[in-house]
Design an enzyme around this catalytic site. Sequence first.
Site, PDB file in Angstrom:
ATOM      1  N   THR A  56     -19.295  43.760  11.491  1.00 21.23           N
ATOM      2  CA  THR A  56     -17.992  44.333  11.142  1.00 21.23           C
ATOM      3  C   THR A  56     -18.038  45.051   9.800  1.00 21.23           C
ATOM      4  OG1 THR A  56     -16.853  42.619  12.407  1.00 21.23           O
ATOM      5  CG2 THR A  56     -15.561  43.802  10.760  1.00 21.23           C
ATOM      6  N   HIS A  89     -67.764  36.197  22.649  1.00 23.09           N
ATOM      7  CA  HIS A  89     -67.785  34.976  21.834  1.00 23.09           C
ATOM      8  C   HIS A  89     -68.449  35.235  20.479  1.00 23.09           C
ATOM      9  CE1 HIS A  89     -66.702  32.321  25.294  1.00 23.09           C
ATOM     10  NE2 HIS A  89     -67.329  33.282  25.972  1.00 23.09           N
ATOM     11  N   SER A 104     -62.512  47.127  -5.114  1.00 21.04           N
ATOM     12  CA  SER A 104     -62.590  45.936  -5.954  1.00 21.04           C
ATOM     13  C   SER A 104     -62.311  46.293  -7.399  1.00 21.04           C
ATOM     14  CB  SER A 104     -63.964  45.280  -5.837  1.00 21.04           C
ATOM     15  OG  SER A 104     -64.092  44.209  -6.752  1.00 21.04           O
ATOM     16  N   LYS A 129     -67.632  49.292  -4.249  1.00 17.71           N
ATOM     17  CA  LYS A 129     -67.192  48.573  -3.055  1.00 17.71           C
ATOM     18  C   LYS A 129     -66.006  49.289  -2.424  1.00 17.71           C
ATOM     19  CE  LYS A 129     -66.368  43.761  -1.635  1.00 17.71           C
ATOM     20  NZ  LYS A 129     -65.253  43.930  -0.710  1.00 17.71           N
ATOM     21  N   GLU A 140     -56.708  46.577   7.421  1.00 21.56           N
ATOM     22  CA  GLU A 140     -56.073  45.385   6.853  1.00 21.56           C
ATOM     23  C   GLU A 140     -54.561  45.542   6.823  1.00 21.56           C
ATOM     24  OE1 GLU A 140     -59.797  44.305   3.847  1.00 21.56           O
ATOM     25  OE2 GLU A 140     -58.047  45.427   3.120  1.00 21.56           O
TER      26      GLU A 140
END
Length: 471
Positions: free
Chosen positions: A103, A191, A321, A327, A334
């Site tokens: 409302t 697996h 990093s 790196k 992600e």
Amino acid sequence: MTNNTDFRIERDSMGDRQIPNHVYYGIQTQRAIENFPISGIKPLSTYIDAGILIKKATAIVNGQLGCIPNDISHAIIQATDEVLNGKLRDQFVVDIYQAGAGTSHHMNINEVLANRALEILGDEKGNYKRVNPNDHVNYGQSTNDVIPTCIRIGGLLALTHTLHPALEKAISTLESKGDEFQHIIKSGRTHLQDAVPVRLGENFRAWAQILTEHQNRLYIAASDLMVLGIGGSAAGTGMNTHPEYRKRVVEVLSELLEMPLEPAPHLMAAMQSMGAFVNVSGAVRNLAQDMVKISHDLRLMDSGPKTGFKEIQLPPVQPGSSIMPGKYNPVMAEMTSMVCFQVMGYDQAIALAAQAGQLELNVMMPLIAYNLIHSIEILGSTIAALTTSCIQGIMANEERCLAYAEGSLALVTALNPHIGYLNAAAVAKESLETGKSLRQIVLDKGLMTEAQLAQVLNLDEMSAIVPILFC
């Protein structure tokens, strides 16, 4: 009425309030601001558009039917067009956690349009005798039929403008990468253990097919959103509406949205059940689950560079990093997982809210509205960003892929039909223990000839997709 240059006095059934004279919202919005200082999150732009489109359609129809004066109808329509073109967007200010059923947000819309219509007519904001938020902008309507319709239209807009275009580009890009990488043979894994060889291109084609199937599910689920309960008024009876109002509003909305909308066959049902929203949310959640799987696959395949798979190289988009120089992390993948987890959480909240209705109304609609539309939009934006900043620039490490494929013990699977399962298992065990190749052990044991092995351990043939024959 104007009190001074800074404030105006507005009155509702509960009394008077001073309203800053420069704002276009009114007293009921002001009360909502005071009552709900919860999250600071304001209504989504798409949700605002949906509500404004409804108000435009109802103003057109109510003017045509003589339910409100033509000059007021035209002024409201002009006000809606201005908002749709980007004006007054900062006037929609009610927190998403607010009065049940929505409302507060609904009256925020009514008041902004009424006050802008007053200006268009040469009058002052707050002079609701001329244009009233309830009696004119909201004529023949109730929060109880407007907000469910608003969620439907908002969901359709979000799907059309954000998620479907993102999916189409992602599917096309994955298919292109499938073509680019089709010649590259890599080790399959089940697996997380070595499995028979596959084509890298087929990995990308599989993802494209998965997204195509999700897009089809979304189209099917979204058809529920095209059935509108507008015209149900307060309880689904259509009280205080013109007999032609419901049909005409849906027709006008269909024209405005260029979508085949239709009136709900039972207005009470459309008002009470949140099933359409749960269904669409479920389809969005289902897509999110597979997007998590794809993003995790990309991260695994790019893991390394020295101690992981490193079968592919995701485009480095930023340093990875604050302490380790050189790196680079799979940040787009992600981010994708994080957004997908949020979408799954929103879906759970929608399911809980959908079951919380009582009798003629579900008062949890503001939560459903935000969670559903936001889920669609953030997932669409995420898929678009992942496609542009990650998938398009993926490069394959062909040598690494082939080395894994040739060194996999799973190649012994191809020997099963020729030397038997137990012999194949013994060969695999000896290879693992001694480091000898499968080929050398089979030859040493005299189980097959060199020519036979060359034919059976052909990686090109082993990784080819077996064609489907239709009888």
